[in-house]
Design a protein around this motif. Structure first.
Motif, PDB file in Angstrom:
ATOM      1  N   MET A  28       0.820  -1.331   0.185  1.00 17.85           N
ATOM      2  CA  MET A  28       0.104   0.020  -0.073  1.00 17.85           C
ATOM      3  C   MET A  28       0.794   1.327  -0.001  1.00 17.85           C
ATOM      4  O   MET A  28       1.961   1.185   0.630  1.00 17.85           O
ATOM      5  N   LEU A  29       0.144   2.281  -0.521  1.00 11.86           N
ATOM      6  CA  LEU A  29       1.118   3.444  -0.850  1.00 11.86           C
ATOM      7  C   LEU A  29       0.855   4.244   0.573  1.00 11.86           C
ATOM      8  O   LEU A  29      -0.098   4.259   1.187  1.00 11.86           O
ATOM      9  N   GLU A  30       2.006   5.184   0.783  1.00  8.67           N
ATOM     10  CA  GLU A  30       2.044   5.988   2.041  1.00  8.67           C
ATOM     11  C   GLU A  30       1.304   7.122   1.513  1.00  8.67           C
ATOM     12  O   GLU A  30       1.214   7.577   0.587  1.00  8.67           O
ATOM     13  N   ALA A  31       0.599   7.649   2.714  1.00  8.14           N
ATOM     14  CA  ALA A  31      -0.349   8.918   2.532  1.00  8.14           C
ATOM     15  C   ALA A  31       0.468  10.024   3.351  1.00  8.14           C
ATOM     16  O   ALA A  31       0.410  10.172   4.287  1.00  8.14           O
ATOM     17  N   PRO A  32       1.141  10.898   2.492  1.00 11.41           N
ATOM     18  CA  PRO A  32       1.952  11.863   3.008  1.00 11.41           C
ATOM     19  C   PRO A  32       1.355  12.917   3.746  1.00 11.41           C
ATOM     20  O   PRO A  32       1.624  13.565   4.685  1.00 11.41           O
ATOM     21  N   ARG A  33       0.289  13.090   3.329  1.00 12.92           N
ATOM     22  CA  ARG A  33      -0.834  14.211   3.924  1.00 12.92           C
ATOM     23  C   ARG A  33      -1.837  13.707   4.996  1.00 12.92           C
ATOM     24  O   ARG A  33      -2.696  14.444   5.390  1.00 12.92           O
ATOM     25  N   GLU A  34      -1.559  12.504   5.469  1.00 15.06           N
ATOM     26  CA  GLU A  34      -2.664  11.656   6.350  1.00 15.06           C
ATOM     27  C   GLU A  34      -3.016  12.544   7.481  1.00 15.06           C
ATOM     28  O   GLU A  34      -4.268  12.564   8.105  1.00 15.06           O
ATOM     29  N   GLU A  35      -1.903  12.918   8.326  1.00 17.53           N
ATOM     30  CA  GLU A  35      -2.228  13.867   9.589  1.00 17.53           C
ATOM     31  C   GLU A  35      -2.890  15.049   9.347  1.00 17.53           C
ATOM     32  O   GLU A  35      -3.814  15.467   9.905  1.00 17.53           O
ATOM     33  N   GLN A  36      -2.540  15.785   8.193  1.00 18.50           N
ATOM     34  CA  GLN A  36      -3.256  17.119   7.855  1.00 18.50           C
ATOM     35  C   GLN A  36      -4.869  16.799   7.622  1.00 18.50           C
ATOM     36  O   GLN A  36      -5.536  17.459   8.071  1.00 18.50           O
ATOM     37  N   VAL A  37      -5.047  15.745   7.053  1.00 18.30           N
ATOM     38  CA  VAL A  37      -6.431  15.370   6.446  1.00 18.30           C
ATOM     39  C   VAL A  37      -7.141  14.744   7.627  1.00 18.30           C
ATOM     40  O   VAL A  37      -8.252  15.323   7.856  1.00 18.30           O
TER      41      VAL A  37
END
Length: 148
Positions: free
Chosen positions: A1-10
């Motif tokens: 699975m791909l990392e979500a670099p903006r996960e924390e912001q979302v």
């Protein structure tokens, strides 16, 4: 699975808007008949459900699995992992089975019992999944208000 670099912001934005995580969706090419989810996908869904439920508890969190059909359409399955799977994921009892993508290996430090057989080393992922009924929404997603 791909990392979500903006996960924390979302996540922060969703919290500010009063929204909460209710599921995740993934797609894949067609697989062999009866193969629903890999061990990695089951363990990821279990971790997500644990996070949303804040432990091992019932949760509305749903995993949507989408795949194209041979006819050019698409199939969607709505699933949850069982409370037992959540418990096993939380305890680190499940691992990837290198011999079978459609099964979870059981950590050597744990004992699994399947259909009365003790010491099972690998469990089919389908045993950890529950189907979630999906209702059709007849209401429009967006509409405009006409003022006179």
């Amino acid at each position: 699975m791909l990392e979500a670099p903006r996960e924390e912001q979302v996540a922060r934005l969703a919290e500010m808007l009063g929204l909460q995580k209710v599921g995740w969706i993934f797609g894949h090419p067609p697989r062999e008949e009866g193969f629903l989810m890999s061990a990695e996908e089951v363990m990821f869904a279990g971790m997500q459900q644990l996070e949303v439920a804040d432990g091992i508890a019932k949760t509305p969190f749903v995993t949507l699995r989408m795949t194209p059909t041979e006819e050019g359409g698409g199939d969607t399955d709505a699933l949850q992992v069982t409370l037992q799977a959540m418990d096993m994921v939380a305890e680190g009892a499940l691992e990837v089975d290198p011999k079978n993508r459609a099964a979870c290996a059981v950590s050597p430090t744990f004992t699994a019992v399947v259909e009365g057989k003790e010491g099972v080393k690998s469990v089919e992922t389908a045993r950890f999944l529950l189907n979630v009924p999906v209702l059709t929404n007849e209401k429009p997603m967006m509409h405009t208000k006409v003022s006179s």
